[in-house]
Design an enzyme around this catalytic site. Structure first.
Site, PDB file in Angstrom:
ATOM      1  N   ARG A 118      10.099   5.288  -5.853  1.00 44.92           N
ATOM      2  CA  ARG A 118       9.280   5.476  -6.022  1.00 44.92           C
ATOM      3  C   ARG A 118       9.319   4.104  -5.615  1.00 44.92           C
ATOM      4  O   ARG A 118       8.337   4.456  -5.393  1.00 44.92           O
ATOM      5  CB  ARG A 118       8.697   6.297  -6.723  1.00 44.92           C
ATOM      6  CG  ARG A 118       9.600   8.029  -7.024  1.00 44.92           C
ATOM      7  CD  ARG A 118       8.598   8.638  -7.842  1.00 44.92           C
ATOM      8  NE  ARG A 118       9.300   9.779  -8.204  1.00 44.92           N
ATOM      9  CZ  ARG A 118      10.385  10.563  -9.359  1.00 44.92           C
ATOM     10  NH1 ARG A 118      10.792   9.040  -9.344  1.00 44.92           N
ATOM     11  NH2 ARG A 118      10.695  11.494  -9.624  1.00 44.92           N
ATOM     12  N   LYS A 140       1.742  -0.619   6.867  1.00 39.23           N
ATOM     13  CA  LYS A 140       2.290   0.256   7.429  1.00 39.23           C
ATOM     14  C   LYS A 140       3.520   0.343   7.836  1.00 39.23           C
ATOM     15  O   LYS A 140       4.407  -0.774   7.826  1.00 39.23           O
ATOM     16  CB  LYS A 140       1.610   0.553   8.851  1.00 39.23           C
ATOM     17  CG  LYS A 140       0.024   1.066   8.339  1.00 39.23           C
ATOM     18  CD  LYS A 140      -0.137   1.602   9.819  1.00 39.23           C
ATOM     19  CE  LYS A 140      -1.655   1.846   9.872  1.00 39.23           C
ATOM     20  NZ  LYS A 140      -2.489   2.247  11.227  1.00 39.23           N
ATOM     21  N   GLU A 182      -0.103  -7.494  21.156  1.00 41.77           N
ATOM     22  CA  GLU A 182      -0.958  -7.749  20.407  1.00 41.77           C
ATOM     23  C   GLU A 182      -2.148  -9.248  19.998  1.00 41.77           C
ATOM     24  O   GLU A 182      -3.160  -9.011  19.567  1.00 41.77           O
ATOM     25  CB  GLU A 182       0.282  -7.396  19.624  1.00 41.77           C
ATOM     26  CG  GLU A 182       1.366  -6.036  19.320  1.00 41.77           C
ATOM     27  CD  GLU A 182       0.108  -4.397  18.814  1.00 41.77           C
ATOM     28  OE1 GLU A 182      -1.213  -4.875  18.362  1.00 41.77           O
ATOM     29  OE2 GLU A 182       0.802  -3.877  19.162  1.00 41.77           O
ATOM     30  N   LYS A 224      -6.070  -9.838  11.800  1.00 43.43           N
ATOM     31  CA  LYS A 224      -5.587  -8.401  11.228  1.00 43.43           C
ATOM     32  C   LYS A 224      -6.104  -8.653   9.958  1.00 43.43           C
ATOM     33  O   LYS A 224      -6.441  -7.393   9.409  1.00 43.43           O
ATOM     34  CB  LYS A 224      -4.445  -8.489  11.762  1.00 43.43           C
ATOM     35  CG  LYS A 224      -3.712  -6.840  11.114  1.00 43.43           C
ATOM     36  CD  LYS A 224      -2.552  -6.850  11.844  1.00 43.43           C
ATOM     37  CE  LYS A 224      -2.363  -5.319  11.387  1.00 43.43           C
ATOM     38  NZ  LYS A 224      -1.200  -4.181  11.310  1.00 43.43           N
ATOM     39  N   GLU A 234      -6.561   2.704   5.713  1.00 35.68           N
ATOM     40  CA  GLU A 234      -7.772   3.118   7.165  1.00 35.68           C
ATOM     41  C   GLU A 234      -8.368   4.480   7.323  1.00 35.68           C
ATOM     42  O   GLU A 234      -8.240   5.362   7.988  1.00 35.68           O
ATOM     43  CB  GLU A 234      -5.907   3.300   8.248  1.00 35.68           C
ATOM     44  CG  GLU A 234      -6.638   3.765   9.156  1.00 35.68           C
ATOM     45  CD  GLU A 234      -5.227   3.595  10.148  1.00 35.68           C
ATOM     46  OE1 GLU A 234      -4.177   3.527  10.221  1.00 35.68           O
ATOM     47  OE2 GLU A 234      -5.647   3.230  11.775  1.00 35.68           O
ATOM     48  N   ARG A 238     -10.638  -0.282  10.286  1.00 37.29           N
ATOM     49  CA  ARG A 238      -9.091  -0.138  10.404  1.00 37.29           C
ATOM     50  C   ARG A 238      -8.880   0.225  11.692  1.00 37.29           C
ATOM     51  O   ARG A 238      -7.647  -0.266  12.548  1.00 37.29           O
ATOM     52  CB  ARG A 238      -8.415   0.159   9.517  1.00 37.29           C
ATOM     53  CG  ARG A 238      -7.144  -0.845   9.009  1.00 37.29           C
ATOM     54  CD  ARG A 238      -5.932  -0.530   8.337  1.00 37.29           C
ATOM     55  NE  ARG A 238      -4.588  -0.372   8.501  1.00 37.29           N
ATOM     56  CZ  ARG A 238      -3.740  -0.841   8.046  1.00 37.29           C
ATOM     57  NH1 ARG A 238      -4.145  -1.251   6.035  1.00 37.29           N
ATOM     58  NH2 ARG A 238      -2.845  -0.717   7.919  1.00 37.29           N
ATOM     59  N   ASN A 242      -5.971  -0.046  16.668  1.00 37.95           N
ATOM     60  CA  ASN A 242      -5.563   0.973  17.881  1.00 37.95           C
ATOM     61  C   ASN A 242      -5.840   0.556  18.795  1.00 37.95           C
ATOM     62  O   ASN A 242      -5.669   1.245  20.100  1.00 37.95           O
ATOM     63  CB  ASN A 242      -5.576   2.194  17.079  1.00 37.95           C
ATOM     64  CG  ASN A 242      -5.017   2.572  15.588  1.00 37.95           C
ATOM     65  OD1 ASN A 242      -4.047   1.825  15.640  1.00 37.95           O
ATOM     66  ND2 ASN A 242      -5.210   3.615  14.697  1.00 37.95           N
ATOM     67  N   HIS A 245      -3.658   2.091  21.449  1.00 37.32           N
ATOM     68  CA  HIS A 245      -2.898   2.360  21.535  1.00 37.32           C
ATOM     69  C   HIS A 245      -2.823   3.552  20.959  1.00 37.32           C
ATOM     70  O   HIS A 245      -1.607   4.179  21.543  1.00 37.32           O
ATOM     71  CB  HIS A 245      -2.282   2.453  19.379  1.00 37.32           C
ATOM     72  CG  HIS A 245      -1.637   0.810  19.230  1.00 37.32           C
ATOM     73  ND1 HIS A 245      -2.722  -0.205  19.895  1.00 37.32           N
ATOM     74  CD2 HIS A 245      -0.626   0.085  18.893  1.00 37.32           C
ATOM     75  CE1 HIS A 245      -2.337  -1.113  19.366  1.00 37.32           C
ATOM     76  NE2 HIS A 245      -0.261  -0.782  18.611  1.00 37.32           N
ATOM     77  N   HIS A 249       0.577   5.357  23.000  1.00 39.31           N
ATOM     78  CA  HIS A 249       0.982   6.489  22.425  1.00 39.31           C
ATOM     79  C   HIS A 249       1.925   7.498  23.061  1.00 39.31           C
ATOM     80  O   HIS A 249       3.125   8.019  23.219  1.00 39.31           O
ATOM     81  CB  HIS A 249       0.778   6.914  20.712  1.00 39.31           C
ATOM     82  CG  HIS A 249       1.672   5.655  19.874  1.00 39.31           C
ATOM     83  ND1 HIS A 249       0.194   5.273  18.143  1.00 39.31           N
ATOM     84  CD2 HIS A 249       1.512   3.881  19.718  1.00 39.31           C
ATOM     85  CE1 HIS A 249       0.822   4.778  17.121  1.00 39.31           C
ATOM     86  NE2 HIS A 249       1.236   4.018  18.874  1.00 39.31           N
ATOM     87  N   HIS A 262       6.838  -1.319  23.210  1.00 41.02           N
ATOM     88  CA  HIS A 262       6.220  -0.854  22.092  1.00 41.02           C
ATOM     89  C   HIS A 262       4.754  -1.428  23.112  1.00 41.02           C
ATOM     90  O   HIS A 262       3.335  -0.723  23.107  1.00 41.02           O
ATOM     91  CB  HIS A 262       6.078  -0.566  20.373  1.00 41.02           C
ATOM     92  CG  HIS A 262       3.729  -0.556  19.782  1.00 41.02           C
ATOM     93  ND1 HIS A 262       4.003   0.703  19.776  1.00 41.02           N
ATOM     94  CD2 HIS A 262       3.732  -1.396  19.015  1.00 41.02           C
ATOM     95  CE1 HIS A 262       2.471   0.391  19.026  1.00 41.02           C
ATOM     96  NE2 HIS A 262       2.747  -0.410  18.448  1.00 41.02           N
TER      97      HIS A 262
END
Lengths: 361, 361
Positions: A118, A140, A182, A224, A234, A238, A242, A245, A249, A262
């Site tokens: 955890r 992330k 990026e 960033k 997010e 935030r 993207n 993106h 994606h 990517h």
């Protein structure tokens, strides 16, 4: 060496940027609380840098997991290889995971650290431009699912990030380009001055000039970090990170993960976002063309794959995380350095953009 | 209906305890923010209660995953069935997962909620005494690994817990007993008055008296909530909740998960903790015997399995999460209602206890 502090209250951490950092014990030691370390890397990076990192960690129980290389291994089964090693070598809650590699290694190691018992600590040692500017900030972590990218994961901040520019010397051109996508994004969404600097320096960056690269990495991470500090989980602002993106994606999912890098998909996706922004009356033709030239100088695609239809995009985008209660939300531009989020995009304009960027009707 | 508030700042939530709650829409609605709901349950519980829960959720897109029943399915592969359904049915970030079942369903659903798109909401509807008193409070979620129980997981708090005592009417005796192990534990570690009440009421509890059960559930959750509120991420005091669990996990791991019920293993484990506490000079013989009688009245084992050696225990305990930097830490008792944590247990005393509680030398 430059040091950037990512300010997230009691989860704040430093990013070290410069050359020769990988083998410097002083950068690791303050961020390791126990006696156990697990280095997670992949079969491409291990032969080049694993021994360097190990040489900086002689005071610890150091174990290693070498994953297969590629986005297609970013799944629960491969993640489990990390848990296997942690348990076989009896790592306890004070262990520290070290992610040595690109974004895939970073995302998986981060999620393993978030989930093992955890939550344990981890350190990022990104070895690609993309992971140095992107995965270094934001917390992330996660893995892909056959039906969607990064659908399983956690927010988990590292103890520190060690971005050694020496590692970029061995990076293939296509991966430099993917990282540049990026870098360019940070200019586009929040920093017009940096965007201008990029137009002037794209050639030396692509040629691997260490000083320019360090500056670009610092500035990207700084941009960033400022966005993330406002919105760690997010909930709102935030999402501008993207830009490109949601389109990207869709491309990656349709082509099968790993067939388009990517960053390449994001490159084409940013061109789509700019094209759509212009159709909505925000960008002018000159600005759109300047972006096209910058992407081309960075060896990035400016169109999507030729075999995708508008419907392919729209159905893939509908399952993307950026969809809120059924409405497709997109990040677009009001101008260079000024992103905004909208769920009000007429389908006919979206289709015009997709077709202009290579999609079949 | 009794309502207990678990106080964790912006992660606070209510536990509703009483009968007829399962089908009451008013208990769910305030805690569902989107239009989508996924009920996760298992093949044993689904035929009895799934329709009741569905009948309370007519205003939503309701999807269902029915998992195989049993601790041996508490793994990453089975977890993935939940992600499959969420993605196939296009659940977005505003979805709410509902865990309908015992501790295994709750732990897996909670971890799925923690990880899906890096975190969505969930509601616990525990249908066993064990999960009503134990999994309802604490936010621990996760799955097992072949080398260790609950080794992969997250801390993730539910939006609310709906503990319907009606569900206990269909519960097998062995599972009532397993729940009683945790109930008794709360008395032992922090609440001598409750422990005394339990000695007087164990018969009516085991006979399924609804009012006594509701009181025992409330008191157990309240005791646990007070400990968790002091230490949400288990840095210190929270570890006292593991009384009997380090021994118990060793039994479960050695026997193969699912062959001894978790609560049964904890029952034997608490007897071991009490025995060792007495050998260390803290409990007297009378107190140890009173615990033995209470455990027996609750149909719980007071010895471990006959085929385990001391070494079997010690090696299994060494991989347990409660081990910090190599030293075996145990939760023991200074008296009834007063637990403490120690890493200073002489091996010879530990072996004496294990042998007294059924282990082979």
């Amino acid at each position: 060496m430059q040091t950037l502090s990512v300010d997230l209250g009691d989860r704040s951490y430093p990013i070290y940027i410069g050359h020769g950092l990988l083998r410097n014990p002083d950068l690791y030691t303050p961020h390791i609380k126990g006696r156990q370390v697990l280095i997670v890397t992949n079969e491409t990076v291990a032969p080049i840098y694993l021994d360097d990192v190990k040489s900086a960690l002689t005071d610890y129980q150091v174990d290693t997991v070498i994953l297969p290389d590629g986005e297609k291994y970013k799944d629960l089964d491969t993640l489990n290889l990390i848990f296997d090693e942690l348990l076989e070598r009896r790592h306890n809650r004070t262990t520290t995971l070290i992610a040595l590699g690109g974004g895939v290694v970073g995302d998986m190691t981060g999620f393993a650290a978030a989930s093992y018992q955890r939550g344990v600590n981890f350190i990022q040692v990104p070895t690609t431009l993309l992971s140095q500017v992107d995965s270094s900030v934001g917390g992330k972590t996660g893995v892909n699912h056959p039906l969607g990218k990064n659908m399983i994961g956690a927010f988990h901040q590292p103890q520190c990030v060690i971005a050694d520019t020496d590692t970029l010397e061995t990076l293939p051109l296509a991966e430099m380009a993917a990282g540049m996508a990026e870098v360019i994004k940070y200019g586009l969404i929040t920093d017009a001055e940096f965007y201008e600097w990029l137009q002037d320096n794209v050639a030396s960056l692509m040629a691997g000039d260490a000083e320019s690269l360090a500056d670009a990495i610092y500035r990207s991470c700084d941009n960033k970090a400022k966005v993330v500090a406002q919105d760690e989980r997010e909930g709102g602002i935030r999402a501008i990170l993207n830009l490109g993106h949601t389109f990207g994606h869709a491309i990656e999912a349709h082509q099968g993960y790993g067939n388009w890098l990517h960053g390449e998909a994001v490159g084409a996706g940013m061109m789509m976002a700019a094209d759509l922004s212009r159709r909505l009356g925000y960008l002018n033709k000159d600005e759109e063309h300047a972006l096209l030239r910058l992407l081309q100088a960075a060896h990035l695609p400016v169109k999507g794959p030729a075999d995708m239809t508008c419907e392919d995009y729209v159905s893939r985008m509908a399952v993307d995380k950026k969809v809120l209660d059924g409405a497709l939300r997109l990040v677009l531009l009001k101008g260079i350095g000024e992103a905004y989020i909208t769920s009000e995009v007429p389908r006919d304009l979206l289709d015009e953009t997709l077709i202009a960027c290579g999609a079949k009707p």
